[in-house]
Design an enzyme around this catalytic site. Structure first.
Site, mmCIF file in Angstrom:
data_model
loop_
_atom_site.group_PDB
_atom_site.id
_atom_site.type_symbol
_atom_site.label_atom_id
_atom_site.label_comp_id
_atom_site.label_asym_id
_atom_site.label_seq_id
_atom_site.Cartn_x
_atom_site.Cartn_y
_atom_site.Cartn_z
ATOM 1 N N GLY A 1 -30.142 -16.156 5.565
ATOM 2 C CA GLY A 1 -29.879 -15.546 4.267
ATOM 3 C C GLY A 1 -31.104 -14.850 3.715
ATOM 4 C CB ALA A 2 -34.691 -15.744 3.768
ATOM 5 N N GLY B 1 -44.239 -20.417 -31.828
ATOM 6 C CA GLY B 1 -42.894 -20.494 -32.384
ATOM 7 C C GLY B 1 -42.013 -19.426 -31.761
ATOM 8 N N GLY B 2 -40.933 -19.095 -32.470
ATOM 9 C CA GLY B 2 -40.007 -18.093 -31.956
ATOM 10 C C GLY B 2 -40.663 -16.753 -31.711
HETATM 11 C C1 HXC Z 1 -49.538 -17.010 -43.656
HETATM 12 C C2 HXC Z 1 -51.285 -17.575 -42.280
HETATM 13 C C3 HXC Z 1 -50.385 -17.937 -41.268
HETATM 14 C C4 HXC Z 1 -49.006 -17.790 -41.520
HETATM 15 C C5 HXC Z 1 -52.375 -18.258 -40.562
HETATM 16 N N1 HXC Z 1 -52.499 -17.812 -41.805
HETATM 17 N N2 HXC Z 1 -51.094 -18.343 -40.213
HETATM 18 N N3 HXC Z 1 -50.846 -17.121 -43.461
HETATM 19 N N4 HXC Z 1 -48.620 -17.319 -42.736
HETATM 20 N N5 HXC Z 1 -48.098 -18.075 -40.599
HETATM 21 C C6 HXC Z 1 -53.729 -17.569 -42.530
HETATM 22 C C7 HXC Z 1 -54.438 -18.849 -42.882
HETATM 23 O O1 HXC Z 1 -53.938 -19.375 -44.067
HETATM 24 C C8 HXC Z 1 -55.850 -18.362 -43.023
HETATM 25 O O2 HXC Z 1 -55.976 -17.746 -44.279
HETATM 26 C C9 HXC Z 1 -55.961 -17.283 -41.991
HETATM 27 O O3 HXC Z 1 -54.632 -16.881 -41.706
HETATM 28 C C10 HXC Z 1 -56.595 -17.741 -40.710
HETATM 29 O O4 HXC Z 1 -55.954 -18.919 -40.277
HETATM 30 P P1 HXC Z 1 -56.739 -20.202 -39.806
HETATM 31 O O5 HXC Z 1 -55.799 -21.310 -39.831
HETATM 32 O O6 HXC Z 1 -58.020 -20.328 -40.551
HETATM 33 O O7 HXC Z 1 -57.104 -19.783 -38.315
HETATM 34 P P2 HXC Z 1 -57.283 -20.741 -37.047
HETATM 35 O O8 HXC Z 1 -58.078 -21.944 -37.451
HETATM 36 O O9 HXC Z 1 -57.799 -19.861 -35.982
HETATM 37 O O10 HXC Z 1 -55.825 -21.252 -36.679
HETATM 38 C C11 HXC Z 1 -54.830 -20.393 -36.173
HETATM 39 C C12 HXC Z 1 -53.458 -21.029 -36.227
HETATM 40 C C13 HXC Z 1 -53.164 -21.566 -37.650
HETATM 41 C C14 HXC Z 1 -53.384 -22.178 -35.199
HETATM 42 C C15 HXC Z 1 -52.460 -19.967 -35.797
HETATM 43 O O11 HXC Z 1 -53.469 -20.534 -38.575
HETATM 44 C C16 HXC Z 1 -51.747 -21.990 -37.857
HETATM 45 O O12 HXC Z 1 -51.347 -23.073 -37.424
HETATM 46 N N6 HXC Z 1 -51.016 -21.164 -38.594
HETATM 47 C C17 HXC Z 1 -49.639 -21.451 -38.964
HETATM 48 C C18 HXC Z 1 -48.726 -21.399 -37.773
HETATM 49 C C19 HXC Z 1 -47.297 -21.527 -38.173
HETATM 50 O O13 HXC Z 1 -46.787 -22.639 -38.369
HETATM 51 N N7 HXC Z 1 -46.627 -20.382 -38.355
HETATM 52 C C20 HXC Z 1 -45.269 -20.283 -38.666
HETATM 53 C C21 HXC Z 1 -44.589 -20.495 -37.375
HETATM 54 S S1 HXC Z 1 -42.940 -20.151 -37.362
HETATM 55 P P3 HXC Z 1 -57.335 -17.744 -45.104
HETATM 56 O O14 HXC Z 1 -56.961 -17.033 -46.358
HETATM 57 O O15 HXC Z 1 -57.687 -19.177 -45.301
HETATM 58 O O16 HXC Z 1 -58.306 -16.995 -44.261
HETATM 59 C C22 HXC Z 1 -42.855 -18.702 -36.611
HETATM 60 C C23 HXC Z 1 -41.498 -18.452 -36.182
HETATM 61 C C24 HXC Z 1 -41.212 -17.055 -35.798
HETATM 62 O O17 HXC Z 1 -43.727 -17.996 -36.436
HETATM 63 C C25 HXC Z 1 -39.738 -17.021 -35.653
HETATM 64 C C26 HXC Z 1 -39.226 -15.948 -34.806
HETATM 65 C C27 HXC Z 1 -37.759 -16.093 -34.571
#
Ligand code: HXC
Length: 538
Positions: free
Chosen positions: A422-423, A185-186
């Site tokens: 130019g290069a 993401g961002g």
């Molecule tokens: C809260 C999170 C989290 C998040 C993961 N966890 N991402 N908790 N907020 N963003 C937690 C899970 O619930 C889990 O908790 C633990 O971390 C491990 O995650 P898993 O999913 O079991 O790990 P894995 O299978 O390795 O997968 C990794 C992952 C997946 C692909 C990154 O976790 C995922 O898709 N997370 C969400 C990604 C997302 O959509 N993030 C927001 C994006 S927006 P438990 O308690 O079960 O261990 C963003 C924008 C930023 O980031 C903007 C900037 C401008």
């Protein structure tokens, strides 16, 4: 391998049963509780990370820093010691790399997926503020699920704060990002704003929209690896600067890059003890044999660089990307320099949109951190074609000019074989701002190659000759080409107008570079007043 892997090394309070090396000392109860909590957190982290083939955040810090130098900031910030919550999903602090202070923040995936919440944002911003006050580099170790979903927009805003601080730090202290897990993401723009992005072959991902979103939006099915893995970002997108075999290799590269850079733009790069030896003499004699006189024959310019650099050591940046140009770090008589070279064994070393950006960004980085730029030129020109024009070679090629044209560090250029059009002018010519230019014998320096030149300036004569038959025309063309080559495609005019300071024997190249850089060492920067900032082509 000699570095300590003891996890208790990093915790300033006694942490675990071995903290005092077996000596029993009375510990206050709250000290003991904190230590226990820290130890339990690390045990948990190991259980979560190791099965995935990943190190814990603290193990990574052990590899990054000189043994026993890590000093943590805010160990329990964002936690609840009474309830046994050890703290935020990021570790912050300072340690030493080759004896110099470096700030670090390392996301801890074992705590809520390393996600970014308010506590994490506060810790990171506080660390960056301290690093800016102390004028030390900032290393970010990224391993995170992104914005903490439970905290909503309050989490998102943390990225905005970090973006702004990263922009403020840019060009002031070196900033390096190690991507040792997901970065999606961002959030990808945190590393994108830093000077170097280091990824690994596995477990290292960066994308603005992940495979699920891509599939939902476009129907395209693609793996995390193929969408934004380390290999893709090093060889295809140019987002990353180094592809580590594994985590230790990636971290080692970060240490290596830091060895060449000053702690901030206020300082000169470190100087290393160096005494030249027999190996340099041997390399110097070899250098002339690497470059074939036949200008159509390719060679690997990296071999030339090995013959010039101290101990033959050259650390490439973006080695797998835009390979018709080569950029990287080396030392000359103990002084770090940035080296830029055309690579004749890839697309004849021509400049294209990607290699232009590679060169431009590297030169900008060198200029920001007081690294002299050595340019080795063997360039036939820009890569022709509608794909290049439509990809914006005008706009993106302009970045090379902007980088050299604004650079104020010492710049020395050597033309190894050919420099056309130019290069030639943009690759560190004197006209564009380099201090000293040299050419090897037989160098071909011209507006364009003899064939192209003759076709244009003798068009009418050739047309008339063709009236007497094709054979006569070809004979005339061959003569005109030979004449043009003999009189014009050489370094004579460049020397006469002062654009080439001397023709040098290839064997002298290293000595000439060392002497030239010594001469230029006291070159002063001139801060131009009156404008807010330039408007760099992007
Ligand atoms: C809260 C999170 C989290 C998040 C993961 N966890 N991402 N908790 N907020 N963003 C937690 C899970 O619930 C889990 O908790 C633990 O971390 C491990 O995650 P898993 O999913 O079991 O790990 P894995 O299978 O390795 O997968 C990794 C992952 C997946 C692909 C990154 O976790 C995922 O898709 N997370 C969400 C990604 C997302 O959509 N993030 C927001 C994006 S927006 P438990 O308690 O079960 O261990 C963003 C924008 C930023 O980031 C903007 C900037 C401008």
């Amino acid at each position: 391998g000699e570095r300590s892997r003891r996890t208790d090394m990093r915790i300033p309070t006694p942490a675990g049963p071995n903290a005092y090396g077996g000596q029993r000392q009375p510990m206050r109860e709250d000290l003991a509780r904190a230590a226990q909590l820290a130890q339990a957190a690390e045990d948990h982290a190991r259980e979560r990370q190791h099965p995935k083939g990943k190190l814990t955040a603290r193990e990574r810090l052990d590899l990054l820093f000189d043994s026993g130098t890590f000093q943590e900031i805010g160990r329990f910030a964002g936690g609840n010691i009474n309830k046994g919550v050890p703290g935020a999903a990021v570790i912050t602090g300072f340690g030493e790399v080759w004896g110099r202070k470096v700030a670090v923040y390392a996301q801890d995936f074992s705590v809520q997926g390393g996600s970014m919440g308010v506590a994490e944002g506060n810790k990171i911003c506080h660390l960056m503020d301290m690093a800016l006050e102390m004028k030390v580099p900032i290393v970010a170790i990224v391993d995170s699920g992104g914005a903490r979903i439970q905290e909503g927009v309050a989490a998102l805003t943390q990225y905005g704060r970090i973006f702004r601080k990263t922009c403020q730090a840019s060009g002031f202290v070196p900033q390096i990002s190690l991507i040792l897990g997901p970065c999606a993401g961002g959030a990808v723009y945190c590393p994108a704003l830093t000077d170097f992005i280091i990824m690994t072959k596995e477990n290292s991902y960066m994308f603005v929209t992940g495979p699920d979103v891509v599939k939902a939006a476009t129907g395209e099915k693609i793996s995390m690896e193929d969408l934004g893995g380390g290999t893709v970002h090093n060889s295809v997108s140019g987002v990353a600067h180094y592809l580590g075999e594994d985590e230790p290799d990636a971290i080692d590269y970060a240490r290596t890059v830091l060895a060449y850079l000053p702690s901030s733009s206020d300082e000169q790069p470190p100087v290393y003890a160096y005494s030249s030896g027999h190996a340099e003499d041997v390399a110097a004699r070899r250098i002339g044999t690497i470059v074939p006189v036949n200008d159509r024959q390719p060679y690997d310019v990296v071999d030339v660089i090995h013959c010039i650099a101290d101990y033959g050591e050259f650390v490439q940046v973006q080695e797998l990307y835009a390979q018709s140009a080569v950029v990287g770090f080396a030392c000359l008589a103990g002084h770090p320099v940035g080296i830029v070279a055309n690579q004749p064994c890839v697309n004849a070393g021509s400049l294209d949109v990607n290699s232009s950006e590679k060169v431009a960004r590297f030169v900008r980085m060198c200029d920001a951190f007081n690294l002299p730029v050595v340019t080795l030129v063997d360039v036939p020109g820009y890569k022709p074609g509608s794909d290049q024009e439509h990809a914006g070679i005008i706009r993106r090629g302009a970045k090379v000019i902007y980088a050299y044209g604004n650079a104020q560090v010492p710049m020395v250029t050597v033309i190894l074989r050919k420099a056309f059009g130019g290069a030639y002018i943009v690759m560190g010519s004197k006209a564009i701002g380099a201090d000293l230019n040299y050419a090897w014998p037989h160098s071909q320096i011209a507006v364009l190659g003899a064939q192209g030149a003759v076709n244009i300036i003798h068009r009418k004569e050739l047309r008339r000759a063709r009236e007497d038959g094709e054979e006569a025309a070809e004979k005339l063309r061959a003569k005109l080409v030979a004449d043009y080559e003999a009189t014009t495609v050489n370094a004579n005019l460049s020397q006469e107008i002062g654009q080439i300071d001397a023709m040098i024997d290839p064997e002298q190249t290293r000595d000439v570079l060392i002497n030239s850089l010594a001469t230029l060492r006291t070159k002063k920067r001139q801060r131009l007043t009156g404008k807010n900032h330039g408007n760099q082509p992007m």
